[in-house]
Design a protein around this motif. Structure first.
Motif, PDB file in Angstrom:
ATOM      1  N   LEU A  36      -2.772  -7.294  -0.327  1.00 55.08           N
ATOM      2  CA  LEU A  36      -3.282  -5.946  -0.046  1.00 55.08           C
ATOM      3  C   LEU A  36      -2.138  -5.005   0.335  1.00 55.08           C
ATOM      4  O   LEU A  36      -2.122  -3.832  -0.063  1.00 55.08           O
ATOM      5  CB  LEU A  36      -4.310  -6.030   1.094  1.00 55.08           C
ATOM      6  CG  LEU A  36      -5.087  -4.754   1.406  1.00 55.08           C
ATOM      7  CD1 LEU A  36      -5.831  -4.253   0.178  1.00 55.08           C
ATOM      8  CD2 LEU A  36      -6.064  -4.988   2.552  1.00 55.08           C
ATOM      9  N   GLN A  37      -1.179  -5.528   1.079  1.00 55.70           N
ATOM     10  CA  GLN A  37      -0.027  -4.710   1.505  1.00 55.70           C
ATOM     11  C   GLN A  37       0.760  -4.209   0.284  1.00 55.70           C
ATOM     12  O   GLN A  37       1.088  -3.025   0.170  1.00 55.70           O
ATOM     13  CB  GLN A  37       0.878  -5.547   2.412  1.00 55.70           C
ATOM     14  CG  GLN A  37       1.978  -4.730   3.065  1.00 55.70           C
ATOM     15  CD  GLN A  37       2.973  -5.624   3.826  1.00 55.70           C
ATOM     16  OE1 GLN A  37       2.841  -6.840   3.819  1.00 55.70           O
ATOM     17  NE2 GLN A  37       3.949  -5.024   4.467  1.00 55.70           N
ATOM     18  N   HIS A  40      -1.152  -1.459  -1.611  1.00 55.05           N
ATOM     19  CA  HIS A  40      -1.043  -0.121  -1.024  1.00 55.05           C
ATOM     20  C   HIS A  40       0.351   0.480  -1.256  1.00 55.05           C
ATOM     21  O   HIS A  40       0.480   1.688  -1.495  1.00 55.05           O
ATOM     22  CB  HIS A  40      -1.370  -0.151   0.484  1.00 55.05           C
ATOM     23  CG  HIS A  40      -2.846  -0.144   0.744  1.00 55.05           C
ATOM     24  ND1 HIS A  40      -3.641   0.951   0.512  1.00 55.05           N
ATOM     25  CD2 HIS A  40      -3.692  -1.115   1.196  1.00 55.05           C
ATOM     26  CE1 HIS A  40      -4.902   0.680   0.818  1.00 55.05           C
ATOM     27  NE2 HIS A  40      -4.961  -0.573   1.236  1.00 55.05           N
ATOM     28  N   LEU A  43       0.360   1.713  -4.813  1.00 53.40           N
ATOM     29  CA  LEU A  43      -0.440   2.950  -4.941  1.00 53.40           C
ATOM     30  C   LEU A  43       0.382   4.163  -4.517  1.00 53.40           C
ATOM     31  O   LEU A  43       0.367   5.198  -5.178  1.00 53.40           O
ATOM     32  CB  LEU A  43      -1.677   2.860  -4.042  1.00 53.40           C
ATOM     33  CG  LEU A  43      -3.007   2.420  -4.655  1.00 53.40           C
ATOM     34  CD1 LEU A  43      -4.098   2.444  -3.598  1.00 53.40           C
ATOM     35  CD2 LEU A  43      -3.411   3.271  -5.846  1.00 53.40           C
ATOM     36  N   THR A  44       1.096   4.012  -3.409  1.00 57.21           N
ATOM     37  CA  THR A  44       1.902   5.120  -2.874  1.00 57.21           C
ATOM     38  C   THR A  44       3.102   5.418  -3.772  1.00 57.21           C
ATOM     39  O   THR A  44       3.440   6.573  -4.015  1.00 57.21           O
ATOM     40  CB  THR A  44       2.417   4.755  -1.457  1.00 57.21           C
ATOM     41  OG1 THR A  44       1.297   4.325  -0.687  1.00 57.21           O
ATOM     42  CG2 THR A  44       3.072   5.933  -0.783  1.00 57.21           C
ATOM     43  N   ALA A  63     -11.273   2.175   2.836  1.00 53.11           N
ATOM     44  CA  ALA A  63      -9.865   2.600   2.946  1.00 53.11           C
ATOM     45  C   ALA A  63      -9.196   2.606   1.575  1.00 53.11           C
ATOM     46  O   ALA A  63      -8.398   3.501   1.253  1.00 53.11           O
ATOM     47  CB  ALA A  63      -9.116   1.655   3.887  1.00 53.11           C
ATOM     48  N   LEU A  64      -9.549   1.620   0.747  1.00 57.90           N
ATOM     49  CA  LEU A  64      -8.955   1.528  -0.596  1.00 57.90           C
ATOM     50  C   LEU A  64      -9.448   2.683  -1.473  1.00 57.90           C
ATOM     51  O   LEU A  64      -8.670   3.301  -2.206  1.00 57.90           O
ATOM     52  CB  LEU A  64      -9.326   0.177  -1.229  1.00 57.90           C
ATOM     53  CG  LEU A  64      -8.597  -0.220  -2.504  1.00 57.90           C
ATOM     54  CD1 LEU A  64      -7.087  -0.126  -2.343  1.00 57.90           C
ATOM     55  CD2 LEU A  64      -8.977  -1.647  -2.913  1.00 57.90           C
ATOM     56  N   ALA A  67      -7.654   5.773  -0.415  1.00 55.91           N
ATOM     57  CA  ALA A  67      -6.269   5.771  -0.923  1.00 55.91           C
ATOM     58  C   ALA A  67      -6.253   6.118  -2.408  1.00 55.91           C
ATOM     59  O   ALA A  67      -5.388   6.869  -2.880  1.00 55.91           O
ATOM     60  CB  ALA A  67      -5.633   4.403  -0.690  1.00 55.91           C
ATOM     61  N   HIS A  71      -4.386   9.464  -4.086  1.00 54.40           N
ATOM     62  CA  HIS A  71      -3.323   9.391  -5.101  1.00 54.40           C
ATOM     63  C   HIS A  71      -3.838   9.667  -6.515  1.00 54.40           C
ATOM     64  O   HIS A  71      -3.120   9.465  -7.492  1.00 54.40           O
ATOM     65  CB  HIS A  71      -2.658   8.009  -5.059  1.00 54.40           C
ATOM     66  CG  HIS A  71      -1.993   7.706  -3.754  1.00 54.40           C
ATOM     67  ND1 HIS A  71      -0.953   8.462  -3.261  1.00 54.40           N
ATOM     68  CD2 HIS A  71      -2.250   6.755  -2.811  1.00 54.40           C
ATOM     69  CE1 HIS A  71      -0.584   7.976  -2.076  1.00 54.40           C
ATOM     70  NE2 HIS A  71      -1.357   6.947  -1.783  1.00 54.40           N
TER      71      HIS A  71
END
Length: 214
Positions: A36-37, A40, A43-44, A63-64, A67, A71
């Motif tokens: 998951l880390q 993310h 994604l960023t 949260a996903l 996010a 984006h």
């Protein structure tokens, strides 16, 4: 160019999906993630158009989804079972598929979702096609119970050493079994074996029915 992030803790599924999508001229896998880390971070960093992620990586779905919206990335979830599918769709994803998704359906899903539509894999048509899947049925009938167990573990991403421990035998014995399985199916390595199994639902179900799991 449509940028895609693939996030799944099953390396075999990621490799298979990447192989299918890489053939499309207008699609590019910009990142792969197995946690998951990393998802993310990707994604960023990459501002991708599509994120394909497994349900198992989405501990915090709101949260996903936030996010993704932030984006401008549209989300496609790989669901483990049909039971959770309506809940996942309500959570705000744009596409939903299962691990049994065929290559053409995967491409269709990505294209539709990229165009702003929603896409959900139809399990009905999948099960009908599995009934008429003569190739998958023939292979299933050729494999022994032990061979099907090994196939099930390969699809889950296990190495020969781990399979040997799970089945109470040696690594060499597993290699011998695998050689037979490759010959019977007509594939040359474990990735091809896993992809063949995933794309022939009838074989995937037979392997899953052997009861070997994580």
């Amino acid at each position: 160019m449509l940028k895609i992030i693939l996030a799944d803790n099953q390396a075999i599924f990621r490799a298979g999906a990447a192989k299918v999508l890489a053939v499309e001229d207008d699609m590019r896998i910009v990142a792969q993630a197995d946690t998951l880390q990393k998802l993310h971070m990707a994604l960023t960093s990459f501002r991708a158009g599509i994120l394909i992620f497994s349900e198992t990586l989405a501990a915090d779905m709101p949260a996903l989804v936030d996010a993704g919206n932030k984006h401008k990335t549209r989300l496609v979830v790989v669901a483990e079972t049909p039971e959770n599918s309506s809940q996942l769709i309500k959570s705000g994803v744009h596409g939903l598929m299962y691990r049994s998704v065929s290559g053409p359906a995967l491409v269709e899903c990505v294209r539709k979702v990229a165009q702003g539509e929603s896409w959900v894999q139809d399990m009905e048509s999948e099960s009908q096609s599995s009934e008429t899947d003569a190739v998958g049925a023939r292979v299933r009938d050729r494999l022994t119970g032990k061979e099907l167990k090994i196939v099930a573990l390969i699809v889950q991403g296990y190495k020969n050493k781990d399979i040997a421990v799970k089945l109470g035998t040696t690594e060499q014995v597993i290699k011998n079994y695998l050689r037979n399985v490759y010959d019977k199916i007509g594939v040359s390595d474990r990735l091809e074996l896993a992809l063949f199994t995933i794309h022939h639902r009838i074989l995937l179900e037979a392997a899953a029915a052997t009861g070997v799991n994580h």
